[in-house]
Write an enzyme that holds these catalytic residues in place. Structure first.
Site, PDB file in Angstrom:
ATOM      1  N   LYS A  20       0.853  -1.197   0.000  1.00 46.11           N
ATOM      2  CA  LYS A  20       0.000   0.000   0.000  1.00 46.11           C
ATOM      3  C   LYS A  20       0.883   1.239   0.000  1.00 46.11           C
ATOM      4  O   LYS A  20       1.808   1.363   0.814  1.00 46.11           O
ATOM      5  CB  LYS A  20      -0.921  -0.005   1.212  1.00 46.11           C
ATOM      6  CG  LYS A  20      -1.894   1.182   1.231  1.00 46.11           C
ATOM      7  CD  LYS A  20      -1.348   2.377   1.980  1.00 46.11           C
ATOM      8  CE  LYS A  20      -2.271   3.591   1.908  1.00 46.11           C
ATOM      9  NZ  LYS A  20      -1.759   4.721   2.751  1.00 46.11           N
ATOM     10  N   GLY A  23       0.281   9.148   0.354  1.00 42.99           N
ATOM     11  CA  GLY A  23       0.991  10.252   0.974  1.00 42.99           C
ATOM     12  C   GLY A  23       2.058  10.852   0.087  1.00 42.99           C
ATOM     13  O   GLY A  23       1.915  10.973  -1.126  1.00 42.99           O
ATOM     14  N   GLY A  54      -4.419  11.071  -0.806  1.00 45.38           N
ATOM     15  CA  GLY A  54      -5.109  12.149  -0.116  1.00 45.38           C
ATOM     16  C   GLY A  54      -4.586  13.524  -0.454  1.00 45.38           C
ATOM     17  O   GLY A  54      -5.361  14.491  -0.507  1.00 45.38           O
ATOM     18  N   ASP A 171      -5.713   2.011   3.381  1.00 44.27           N
ATOM     19  CA  ASP A 171      -5.171   0.938   4.218  1.00 44.27           C
ATOM     20  C   ASP A 171      -6.173  -0.213   4.321  1.00 44.27           C
ATOM     21  O   ASP A 171      -5.802  -1.380   4.227  1.00 44.27           O
ATOM     22  CB  ASP A 171      -4.837   1.464   5.615  1.00 44.27           C
ATOM     23  CG  ASP A 171      -3.692   2.460   5.601  1.00 44.27           C
ATOM     24  OD1 ASP A 171      -2.679   2.194   4.933  1.00 44.27           O
ATOM     25  OD2 ASP A 171      -3.816   3.516   6.245  1.00 44.27           O
ATOM     26  N   LYS A 226      -4.241   3.356  10.073  1.00 44.05           N
ATOM     27  CA  LYS A 226      -3.268   2.404   9.527  1.00 44.05           C
ATOM     28  C   LYS A 226      -3.034   1.246  10.490  1.00 44.05           C
ATOM     29  O   LYS A 226      -3.013   0.074  10.088  1.00 44.05           O
ATOM     30  CB  LYS A 226      -1.945   3.130   9.227  1.00 44.05           C
ATOM     31  CG  LYS A 226      -0.960   2.313   8.398  1.00 44.05           C
ATOM     32  CD  LYS A 226       0.279   3.121   8.073  1.00 44.05           C
ATOM     33  CE  LYS A 226      -0.041   4.396   7.333  1.00 44.05           C
ATOM     34  NZ  LYS A 226      -0.615   4.133   5.992  1.00 44.05           N
TER      35      LYS A 226
END
Length: 268
Positions: A20, A23, A54, A171, A226
């Site tokens: 994953k 960021g 995001g 996540d 997370k």
């Protein structure tokens, strides 16, 4: 000399690896390229990338005049924002990662959670708007792609049974894909793992310890989501899940060699 393998060794050989990302790695082309370069060296390993984005979503929402709200590290997603969020994640971010991977001869293909009915979603009950809770459903498409040596790149956009699009925490999406494939899971983040109360990075963390750190506010924001996702995966799969930094992509090979990297989230 025996050529037989132990059960653990066989599992390490045959299990796919779900990574994953999100960021800052998506804002730094050099960081993404470094990660993909390591993946390109894993010739005998099936790899799936699951991504959020995001930072890109926040930027696009701001340009459109929307504000961003989060609860416990999770994005609140009003229905009016879904077209922009899905366009950012399943469109701009997904296709940029695919293009970069293909430029490095990785033969990537871009997907969303609902493609091939991989993942089913129900609406979250946490008053987050159009946020979906993912559950593994059908691995046929992913298995076919992995067998043909494609690199699936999956955005965290899913759909409800009625066809409505939903935003899924990346996540949680990675955990669902990991469960779908009975895979190894690596949650890459901007830091070297999860910090304890003394400010030092933890080598391992279990559910009881995590609950205390969350209650104390030591684990907060996006790290809360997370850690909870990793705990869920560890519990359901019965093995540890690594939370580590994308800034050291060589750790992927260390993980596959059985070394503990980052913070190992342990099952109860």
């Amino acid at each position: 000399m025996s050529n037989s393998f132990s059960t653990q060794e066989v599992e390490q050989i045959v299990k796919p690896l779900v990574i994953k990302i999100g960021g800052a790695i998506l804002e730094k082309e050099s960081a993404l390229s470094a990660l993909l370069a390591v993946i390109a060296t894993l010739k005998d390993k099936q790899v799936v990338l699951v991504h959020g984005g995001g930072c890109v979503v926040d930027e696009m929402l701001a340009q459109a005049g929307f504000t961003t709200e989060k609860k416990h590290g999770l994005r609140v997603t009003p229905k009016t924002q879904i077209p922009l969020i899905s366009g950012a994640l399943a469109g701009t971010v997904n296709k940029s990662i695919v293009a970069t991977a293909n430029s490095m001869s990785l033969t990537a293909v871009g997907l969303s959670l609902n493609d091939g009915e991989m993942i089913s979603c129900t609406l979250s009950t946490q008053d987050l708007g159009q946020v979906g809770i993912p559950q593994p459903k059908n691995s046929k498409l992913l298995n076919a792609l992995l067998q043909c040596e494609f690199l699936p790149v999956i955005s965290s956009i899913g759909a409800l049974d009625n066809g409505d699009l939903v935003n899924v925490n990346a996540d949680d999406a990675a955990v669902a894909i990991c469960q779908l494939l009975n895979a190894q899971l690596l949650l890459l983040t901007d830091v070297n793992g999860v910090k304890g109360a003394d400010g030092e990075y933890l080598t391992s963390l279990n559910g009881e310890e995590a609950d205390k750190l969350i209650e104390q506010g030591v684990i907060a924001g996006g790290m809360t989501a997370k850690v909870n996702a990793a705990l869920q995966a560890a519990q359901q799969l019965g093995r540890s899940i690594a939370v580590a930094s994308w800034q050291s992509p060589e750790q992927i090979t260390q993980l596959l060699d059985g070394q503990g990297i980052g913070t190992q989230i342990q099952p109860s």
